[in-house]
Design a protein around this motif. Structure first.
Motif, PDB file in Angstrom:
ATOM      1  N   SER A 131      -8.459   0.047  -3.616  1.00  0.00           N
ATOM      2  CA  SER A 131      -8.952  -1.234  -3.119  1.00  0.00           C
ATOM      3  C   SER A 131      -9.992  -1.018  -2.026  1.00  0.00           C
ATOM      4  O   SER A 131     -10.280   0.107  -1.634  1.00  0.00           O
ATOM      5  CB  SER A 131      -7.793  -2.070  -2.577  1.00  0.00           C
ATOM      6  OG  SER A 131      -7.318  -1.507  -1.359  1.00  0.00           O
ATOM      7  N   ASP A 132     -10.517  -2.125  -1.523  1.00  0.00           N
ATOM      8  CA  ASP A 132     -11.459  -2.180  -0.397  1.00  0.00           C
ATOM      9  C   ASP A 132     -12.773  -1.463  -0.704  1.00  0.00           C
ATOM     10  O   ASP A 132     -12.950  -0.292  -0.374  1.00  0.00           O
ATOM     11  CB  ASP A 132     -10.832  -1.606   0.872  1.00  0.00           C
ATOM     12  CG  ASP A 132     -11.636  -1.981   2.112  1.00  0.00           C
ATOM     13  OD1 ASP A 132     -12.753  -2.515   1.956  1.00  0.00           O
ATOM     14  OD2 ASP A 132     -11.165  -1.750   3.224  1.00  0.00           O
TER      15      ASP A 132
ATOM     16  N   SER B  74      -3.779   3.672   2.894  1.00  0.00           N
ATOM     17  CA  SER B  74      -3.652   2.218   3.045  1.00  0.00           C
ATOM     18  C   SER B  74      -4.596   1.455   2.130  1.00  0.00           C
ATOM     19  O   SER B  74      -4.460   0.239   1.986  1.00  0.00           O
ATOM     20  CB  SER B  74      -3.898   1.807   4.502  1.00  0.00           C
ATOM     21  OG  SER B  74      -5.196   2.183   4.921  1.00  0.00           O
ATOM     22  N   ASN B  75      -5.551   2.134   1.505  1.00  0.00           N
ATOM     23  CA  ASN B  75      -6.447   1.492   0.544  1.00  0.00           C
ATOM     24  C   ASN B  75      -6.066   1.817  -0.895  1.00  0.00           C
ATOM     25  O   ASN B  75      -6.850   1.585  -1.814  1.00  0.00           O
ATOM     26  CB  ASN B  75      -7.900   1.900   0.805  1.00  0.00           C
ATOM     27  CG  ASN B  75      -8.514   1.135   1.959  1.00  0.00           C
ATOM     28  OD1 ASN B  75      -8.009   0.088   2.341  1.00  0.00           O
ATOM     29  ND2 ASN B  75      -9.579   1.657   2.522  1.00  0.00           N
TER      30      ASN B  75
ATOM     31  N   ASP C  38     -14.227   5.185   1.745  1.00  0.00           N
ATOM     32  CA  ASP C  38     -13.089   4.916   2.626  1.00  0.00           C
ATOM     33  C   ASP C  38     -11.774   5.013   1.866  1.00  0.00           C
ATOM     34  O   ASP C  38     -10.887   4.172   2.009  1.00  0.00           O
ATOM     35  CB  ASP C  38     -13.232   3.547   3.286  1.00  0.00           C
ATOM     36  CG  ASP C  38     -12.315   3.390   4.500  1.00  0.00           C
ATOM     37  OD1 ASP C  38     -12.011   4.422   5.142  1.00  0.00           O
ATOM     38  OD2 ASP C  38     -11.907   2.264   4.811  1.00  0.00           O
TER      39      ASP C  38
ATOM     40  N   PHE D  33      -6.550  -3.820   3.436  1.00  0.00           N
ATOM     41  CA  PHE D  33      -7.707  -4.349   2.718  1.00  0.00           C
ATOM     42  C   PHE D  33      -8.964  -4.252   3.556  1.00  0.00           C
ATOM     43  O   PHE D  33      -9.865  -5.051   3.411  1.00  0.00           O
ATOM     44  CB  PHE D  33      -7.497  -5.818   2.360  1.00  0.00           C
ATOM     45  CG  PHE D  33      -7.010  -6.028   0.961  1.00  0.00           C
ATOM     46  CD1 PHE D  33      -7.645  -5.436  -0.092  1.00  0.00           C
ATOM     47  CD2 PHE D  33      -5.917  -6.830   0.720  1.00  0.00           C
ATOM     48  CE1 PHE D  33      -7.218  -5.654  -1.381  1.00  0.00           C
ATOM     49  CE2 PHE D  33      -5.487  -7.049  -0.567  1.00  0.00           C
ATOM     50  CZ  PHE D  33      -6.132  -6.456  -1.608  1.00  0.00           C
TER      51      PHE D  33
ATOM     52  N   HIS E 119     -16.955   5.558  -2.877  1.00  0.00           N
ATOM     53  CA  HIS E 119     -16.083   4.596  -2.188  1.00  0.00           C
ATOM     54  C   HIS E 119     -16.244   4.659  -0.676  1.00  0.00           C
ATOM     55  O   HIS E 119     -16.320   3.653   0.009  1.00  0.00           O
ATOM     56  CB  HIS E 119     -14.625   4.859  -2.574  1.00  0.00           C
ATOM     57  CG  HIS E 119     -13.673   3.833  -2.066  1.00  0.00           C
ATOM     58  ND1 HIS E 119     -13.191   3.822  -0.771  1.00  0.00           N
ATOM     59  CD2 HIS E 119     -13.102   2.758  -2.678  1.00  0.00           C
ATOM     60  CE1 HIS E 119     -12.372   2.798  -0.613  1.00  0.00           C
ATOM     61  NE2 HIS E 119     -12.296   2.132  -1.761  1.00  0.00           N
TER      62      HIS E 119
ATOM     63  N   THR F  12     -11.617  -1.989   6.767  1.00  0.00           N
ATOM     64  CA  THR F  12     -11.836  -1.058   7.846  1.00  0.00           C
ATOM     65  C   THR F  12     -12.864  -1.603   8.782  1.00  0.00           C
ATOM     66  O   THR F  12     -13.601  -2.503   8.452  1.00  0.00           O
ATOM     67  CB  THR F  12     -12.361   0.289   7.317  1.00  0.00           C
ATOM     68  OG1 THR F  12     -13.510   0.042   6.544  1.00  0.00           O
ATOM     69  CG2 THR F  12     -11.326   1.003   6.486  1.00  0.00           C
TER      70      THR F  12
ATOM     71  N   SER G 160       0.815  -1.220   0.000  1.00  0.00           N
ATOM     72  CA  SER G 160       0.000   0.000   0.000  1.00  0.00           C
ATOM     73  C   SER G 160       0.851   1.273   0.000  1.00  0.00           C
ATOM     74  O   SER G 160       2.030   1.263   0.360  1.00  0.00           O
ATOM     75  CB  SER G 160      -0.935   0.011   1.213  1.00  0.00           C
ATOM     76  OG  SER G 160      -0.198  -0.030   2.405  1.00  0.00           O
TER      77      SER G 160
END
Length: 421
Positions: free
Chosen positions: A238-239, A225-226, A221, A399, A219, A401, A176
């Protein structure tokens, strides 16, 4: 005198009557003493039987719920996404060994795996303790299976077997963005060209979600980190467990179920539960400013500076000290000032407090690639957020939360109020 046989028989009967009466009384007394024991045993048997029946009922009900969830997921998987066998994933990840664990988020742990053909995969496994469940799992499968873009992470398949729920993604070796960005030895690898390419890639991915795909998706979020990085450092969002589909005529939605991460949530969403595409635009603006500065807009920054990163960015911009905001690893002459200031300006416009003042992603992308900066409006002061808890750094390959009925984040930091200076 000799007694007659009749008298003799009568006297014998009289002698045996009291003995029979005593024997009868003795038996009756014993019977009365055994009754409490019999009743106690009967009560215990009844209670045990009831407990067993309740246990069996709950067990059947629990299994019925699980079967219903699995049956709901299987038709979707069969029609939209390849279904992988559990044994295949276990073999690829060496039975989910610790050595293959990449990280962990609110959804659960993520493992690296290698298939028989040599292809690398990332397996996102729903944890039994996860606050996310079948709905979030189904949501991500529904959305990402239908979305195809070079700046969105690619979902290869899923597994729903033996109470396991897993998503299988393409493996991205550089993990990430936050693993490179925030004060690590890898930060030096992020030169200006790479940072600019990452900003543009994220912008294109969001533009596709908001305007170019046949689904209009928020999205909810977006954070460092995503954003995952492939072997060429191309960014991939992602996520999608928290993402929402918007109908064409819907502009915004009010929800009492606020999810997200401190520092990235737009004020109208954090405070009122109202989200729209402009909520993602705010998160994108925060990401742009983080990429430029190499600093995280979180509680740790607030503790050190007594205000947020986006407030510092606005202050340096107004005081014509933008160069001081840039990451120290980007030395003078190591980047184009015109390009950097354009990204800086666009980022500040995206984090304005009023959603109406923020640009759409199509406008934001145009700002980033255009040479015309004189026509851009001046940014307004960004919102103020009040810190309430200490931050804990999230893992690099999350990936996921956490989800709660209150505003909460994976760093255990929540937004509680907006205060004027």
């Amino acid at each position: 005198m000799v007694e007659s046989p009749y008298r003799l028989r009568h006297r014998r009967l009289m002698d045996t009557a009291p003995a029979a009466a005593i024997s009868s009384d003795s038996g009756h007394s014993g019977s009365n003493g055994g009754m409490p024991i019999m009743v106690s045993i009967l009560v215990v048997v009844i209670i045990c039987t009831l407990c067993y029946c309740v246990y069996c009922w709950r067990w059947r009900k629990r299994n019925a719920v699980k079967r219903t969830e699995i049956e709901r997921l299987r038709p979707l998987s069969n029609s939209d996404l390849p279904v992988m066998d559990l044994s295949l994933i276990q073999a690829a990840t060496n039975n989910f060994s610790k050595d293959n664990k990449l990280g962990e988020g609110g959804f659960g742990p993520v493992y690296r795996g290698v298939l028989d053909g040599g292809s690398e995969i990332a397996v996102k496994r729903l944890s039994a303790r996860s606050r996310q469940g079948a709905e979030e799992f189904r949501n991500e499968v529904e959305l990402i299976a239908k979305l195809q873009h070079r700046n969105l992470v690619r979902l290869l398949g899923c597994c729903v077997e033996n109470d396991e729920k897993m998503l299988v993604y393409e493996y991205l070796p550089n993990r990430s963005l936050d693993a490179f960005l925030f004060g690590t030895a890898r930060t030096a690898h992020l030169d200006w060209r790479m940072r600019q390419s990452i900003i543009l890639g994220i912008a294109r991915g969001l533009l596709y979600l908001h305007e170019d795909s046949y689904l209009k998706i928020v999205h909810r979020d977006l954070k460092a980190s995503n954003v995952l990085l492939d072997n060429k450092m191309n960014p991939k969002i992602s996520d999608f467990g928290m993402a929402k589909i918007f109908e064409d005529e819907v502009i915004e939605v009010n929800t009492g179920h606020v999810v997200g991460t401190y520092g990235y949530m737009a004020p109208e969403y954090a405070m009122e539960g109202v989200f729209s595409v402009k909520s993602d635009v705010f998160s994108f603006g925060v990401l742009v400013l983080e990429i430029l500065s190499g600093q995280r807009n979180g509680a740790m920054y607030m503790q050190e500076h007594q205000h947020t990163l986006i407030q510092d960015a606005w202050k340096f911009w107004n005081e014509d000290r933008a160069a001081e905001f840039m990451d120290a690893s980007l030395e003078d002459g190591a980047y184009s000032k015109d390009e950097a200031w354009r990204c800086y300006h666009a980022g500040l416009l995206c984090v304005q407090e009023s959603p109406e003042l923020r640009p759409t992603m199509s406008s934001a992308l145009l700002m980033l690639i255009s040479d015309q900066t004189t026509s851009l409006p001046s940014p307004q002061r960004p919102p103020l957020f009040a810190r309430t808890k200490k931050a804990v750094s999230p893992s690099g390959y999350s990936f996921g939360t956490e989800t709660t009925s209150k505003t909460q984040s994976v760093n255990d930091v929540s937004i509680t109020m907006i205060q004027p200076r």
